[in-house]
Scaffold this active site. Structure first.
Site: not given
Ligand code: CP
Length: 305
Positions: A51-52, A80, A101, A129
């Site tokens: 999603r993100t 590396k 991320r 998040h």
């Molecule tokens: N909600 C969320 O962070 O989903 P993903 O891990 O799929 O990005």
């Protein structure tokens, strides 16, 4: 130049403006489809995501911009031995904004210290998040009509669930919000949230390891997955993963207007039979996530209508 590392980097007023912009985008998507023409977003994902990452990419494409990036550390020069700092300094030569991320808590903050373009934390370890929280706030505002005077029950892995930490931080800024924290003893909320937010702000909150008796008090039930990737010990994960499963029988304890949220992915904690209940909002969250990220990209790039 602004970064978004934690939800607290945005004021309540700014969050309100982002929600307003996202709502306008939902109503008038065509109006925004060239607003970031010529701009580029990089998605640097050192940890898996559906999603993100894809909603960030869809957001930038829908704004008329372009996207590039990688979806695993193994496919970048991190494999590396390159540092996060050097990766970000490099990618900043190619793009206008970065969504990142990383499995290590604090990695996006570290990256922001040497970046020449805005950094958005798209999830750092078990910490935070913030863009999921913006998604959650937009969902709550659209579904409940307000962000204050709410009781929110958060259930599951409250220890490692970074979406829970950011959401409590955000919701604690609104008037008369009460928290019900449902988790096994081992997965209770960490002290930096317990002491640093819930106790410090003198909020109304309770902790319990039982779901049915508190469901009827909640305006929002926010379910979370037990975060297998954060456990040191597989046996503990297997013992705890199915502690709370929301099924149609448990839904009978919830109020008729309680909304059910989940940041997704889910594993086993919400029965698919609940999906057809009109109180289930987790796929609406997915949809809204793209629009609030569009609004955020515009804000950090200082692009306006
Ligand atoms: N909600 C969320 O962070 O989903 P993903 O891990 O799929 O990005």
């Amino acid at each position: 130049m602004r970064h978004l590392i934690e939800i607290g980097d945005l004021s309540v007023e700014e969050i309100g403006e982002l929600i307003e912009t996202a709502n306008d985008m939902i109503a008038n998507p065509d109006y925004y489809n060239e607003i970031c023409k010529g701009k580029k977003l990089a998605t640097l994902f050192f940890e898996p995501s559906t999603r993100t990452r894809l909603s960030f990419e869809a957001a930038m494409l829908d704004l008329g911009g372009s996207v590039l990036g990688f979806s695993s550390a193994e496919s970048s020069s991190t494999a590396k031995g390159e540092s996060v700092t050097d990766t970000v300094r490099t990618v900043g030569c190619y793009v206008d904004i970065i969504a990142m991320r990383h499995p290590k808590e604090g990695a996006p903050l570290l990256a922001s210290m040497s970046s020449e373009v805005p950094i958005i934390n798209a999830g750092d370890g078990g910490h935070s998040h913030p863009t999921q929280t913006l998604t959650d706030l937009l969902t709550i505002k659209r579904e409940k009509g307000r962000l204050d005077n709410l009781t929110i029950a958060l259930c599951g892995d409250l220890m490692f669930g970074r979406t829970v930490h950011s959401l409590i931080a955000a919701m604690s800024c609104y008037e008369n919000v009460k928290f019900i924290l449902i988790s096994p003893e081992e997965l209770r909320i960490p002290d930096y949230i317990r002491v640093g937010i819930l106790q410090k702000k003198k909020l109304e909150w309770v902790e319990t390891d039982e779901m049915e008796s508190v469901l009827g008090k909640a305006d929002i039930l926010y379910m979370t997955r037990v975060q297998r990737e954060r456990f040191f010990n597989e046996a503990d994960y297997l013992r705890l993963r199915d502690t709370f499963i929301l099924d149609t029988k448990k839904m009978e304890y919830a109020k008729p207007d309680t909304i059910i949220m989940h940041p997704l992915p889910r594993v086993n904690e919400i029965s698919p039979k609940v999906d057809s209940d009109e109180r289930a909002c987790y796929f609406k969250q997915v949809k809204y996530g793209k629009f609030i990220r569009m609004a955020l990209i515009m804000k950090l790039l200082e692009v306006s209508k």
